[in-house]
Design an enzyme around this catalytic site. Structure first.
Site, PDB file in Angstrom:
ATOM      1  N   ASP A   1      -2.438   6.241  -3.434  1.00 15.08           N
ATOM      2  CA  ASP A   1      -1.493   5.553  -2.875  1.00 15.08           C
ATOM      3  C   ASP A   1      -0.837   4.585  -3.625  1.00 15.08           C
ATOM      4  OD1 ASP A   1      -3.589   4.067  -2.365  1.00 15.08           O
ATOM      5  OD2 ASP A   1      -2.892   3.411  -0.352  1.00 15.08           O
TER       6      ASP A   1
ATOM      7  N   ASP B   1      -5.791   2.059  -3.291  1.00 11.13           N
ATOM      8  CA  ASP B   1      -7.214   1.707  -2.549  1.00 11.13           C
ATOM      9  C   ASP B   1      -7.622   2.941  -1.678  1.00 11.13           C
ATOM     10  OD1 ASP B   1      -5.545   1.815  -0.174  1.00 11.13           O
ATOM     11  OD2 ASP B   1      -6.168  -0.182   0.246  1.00 11.13           O
TER      12      ASP B   1
ATOM     13  N   SER C   1       0.920  -1.066  -0.022  1.00  8.47           N
ATOM     14  CA  SER C   1      -0.132  -0.049   0.130  1.00  8.47           C
ATOM     15  C   SER C   1       0.732   1.227   0.075  1.00  8.47           C
ATOM     16  CB  SER C   1      -0.951  -0.244   1.319  1.00  8.47           C
ATOM     17  OG  SER C   1      -2.084   1.127   1.294  1.00  8.47           O
TER      18      SER C   1
ATOM     19  N   ASP D   1      -1.178   1.236  -3.905  1.00 10.42           N
ATOM     20  CA  ASP D   1      -1.904   0.288  -4.659  1.00 10.42           C
ATOM     21  C   ASP D   1      -3.352   0.796  -4.901  1.00 10.42           C
ATOM     22  OD1 ASP D   1      -2.955   0.565  -1.852  1.00 10.42           O
ATOM     23  OD2 ASP D   1      -3.626  -1.508  -1.814  1.00 10.42           O
TER      24      ASP D   1
END
Length: 451
Positions: free
Chosen positions: A242, A246, A104, A244
């Protein structure tokens, strides 16, 4: 053995905590718990595997794929994709489960493994514990011959996801100029394509991933470059992801941040107006600003607070049939379209609201006024007693009485350290600071671990 899984899967230094051996054996365990125990007899389970572009994701992905295929699971390799795209694909192709390899917003040397249940949902703690039990027992399945799993490259994975996103927005983005900061991460390809397909004029920064520069000075944890780009280009707004993707944060045309609370407020009001906000309710966490509560009260929307962590937000949403929730950090879950926080979907929906109303994001964000907030970490204290100590609880009650409806108090024990976080929101920063310092004194006096 202590618990391997944290709040969002297994995460740590790649080749430190997270080795190829661990990745393979956890995947062998997941093949049993998420695959073979649910697949019809005589049929190989299926899994989607994706990653976020870190250099270490290549060897970890290979280890995960090896663990699954050697356990008789057919693997759909989706390549580099955002976490919400992997979750969507698990449901879209009706796979038994999924695996996302990402850390992440963490720096590039870290990586992580997150398992997704059938339908693309995050796993409950109990299922993660079962996977760990199988991993520790090392009682894996080892099929041979025609029973081993096969690996198929899912070449249209990104296209499927983008079609889903663009089809979800209620209003096209024609005429909007938008700067995207992709954090040199998993959304570097998908996010610009999705916003362009939706009609926006797109300028992109932080979209040159090299495996080592993910989240490095760009993205939702480093908004400076996005603010500067929006101002210099004269764009209508900016969107930051960010690593990833999400999560989503935004900036208005002046370069002013619009945080997750404000984004949720804008979307909740829009959904209520359209008659699409289930039970006229938004789920946020205990960390969301009091200003969100006050703005929602004004709009006739109920705020339900969950524990910190998007998984707990989602649990509340699923249990009660709510369809919008999220966190101040920018994890926003729109349950009609996604099973997890989706930074691309959130950004598209926010931009769609700007286009639909013709109002600048700055004006839409004024729906909510953030209350001044002060947070102080109190170290070396008995965090377990923070919610039971009578003198501390009395101090909290006195603070709440003084603040009234214009303030809020939260004492939150750290999950990993002997620390209690004291948070106070008030009408002015001075009031918040004064009340927080008084509470800190009470916590130190009554909960100190020092002899």
């Amino acid at each position: 053995m202590s618990r391997i899984f944290g709040t969002d899967g297994v995460r740590g230094l790649a080749n430190g905590l997270l080795t190829a051996e661990l990745a393979m054996e956890l995947s062998q365990a997941a093949a049993i718990v998420l695959g073979h125990r649910h697949a019809p007899e005589g049929q190989r389970p299926t899994a989607v595997v994706a990653r976020d572009g870190r250099a270490s994701g290549e060897f970890i992905g290979a280890a995960v794929t090896a663990g699954l295929a050697s356990s008789g699971v057919d693997v759909y390799d989706a390549g580099v994709l955002p976490t919400p795209a992997a979750a969507y694909l698990v449901g879209d192709i009706d796979a038994d489960f999924g695996v996302m390899i990402s850390a992440s917003h963490n720096p590039a040397p870290d990586n992580g493994i997150k398992f997704l249940a059938h339908g693309g949902k995050k796993l409950p703690d109990a299922v993660e514990d079962t996977i760990q039990q199988v991993y520790e027992a090392k009682d894996f399945v080892r099929p041979t011959g025609a029973e081993v799993g096969r690996v198929t490259r899912l070449s249209d994975a990104e296209d499927r996801y983008i079609l889903h996103l663009v089809g979800a927005i209620p209003h096209r983005l024609d005429g909007l100029s938008i700067v995207l900061d992709c954090a040199n991460g998993a959304a570097s390809g998908a996010s610009p394509d999705a916003f362009r397909d939706a009609g926006a004029t797109v300028h992109v920064i932080g979209a040159e991933p090299d495996g080592l520069n993910i989240n490095d000075g760009v993205g939702s944890t480093h908004l400076g470059p996005l603010k500067q780009a929006v101002r210099e280009l004269g764009a209508d707004l900016g969107i930051a992801h960010d690593g990833d993707a999400d999560r989503c944060l935004a900036v208005d045309h002046t370069g002013t941040e619009v945080d997750g609370d404000q984004i949720m407020c804008i979307l909740a009001v829009a959904m209520k107006e359209a008659g699409r906000l289930n039970q006229d309710t938004l789920v946020a966490t205990v960390m969301s600003n009091l200003g969100l509560q006050l703005a929602l009260d004004e709009a006739g929307i109920t705020l339900v607070r969950a524990s910190v962590g998007d998984r707990y937000v989602l649990e509340s949403m699923v249990a009660n049939g709510y369809n919008l929730g999220g966190e101040q950090s920018g994890h926003v879950i729109m349950a009609d379209y996604a099973t997890t926080g989706d930074g691309l979907l959130t950004g598209l929906m926010l931009a769609s609201r700007v286009a639909q109303t013709g109002m600048p994001l700055q004006e839409l964000a004024r729906t909510m006024t953030r209350m001044p907030q002060v947070m102080i970490n109190v170290k070396n204290v008995d965090k377990a007693a923070a919610k039971t100590s009578e003198p501390v609880l009395e101090a909290v009650a006195r603070t709440e009485e003084r603040l009234g409806a214009e303030g809020r108090v939260l004492l939150r024990p750290s999950g990993t350290e002997p620390v209690v976080r004291v948070m106070v929101e008030a009408a002015t920063h001075e009031d918040a600071r004064r009340e927080a310092e008084q509470l800190v004194s009470a916590v130190e006096e009554h909960l100190s671990l020092q002899s």
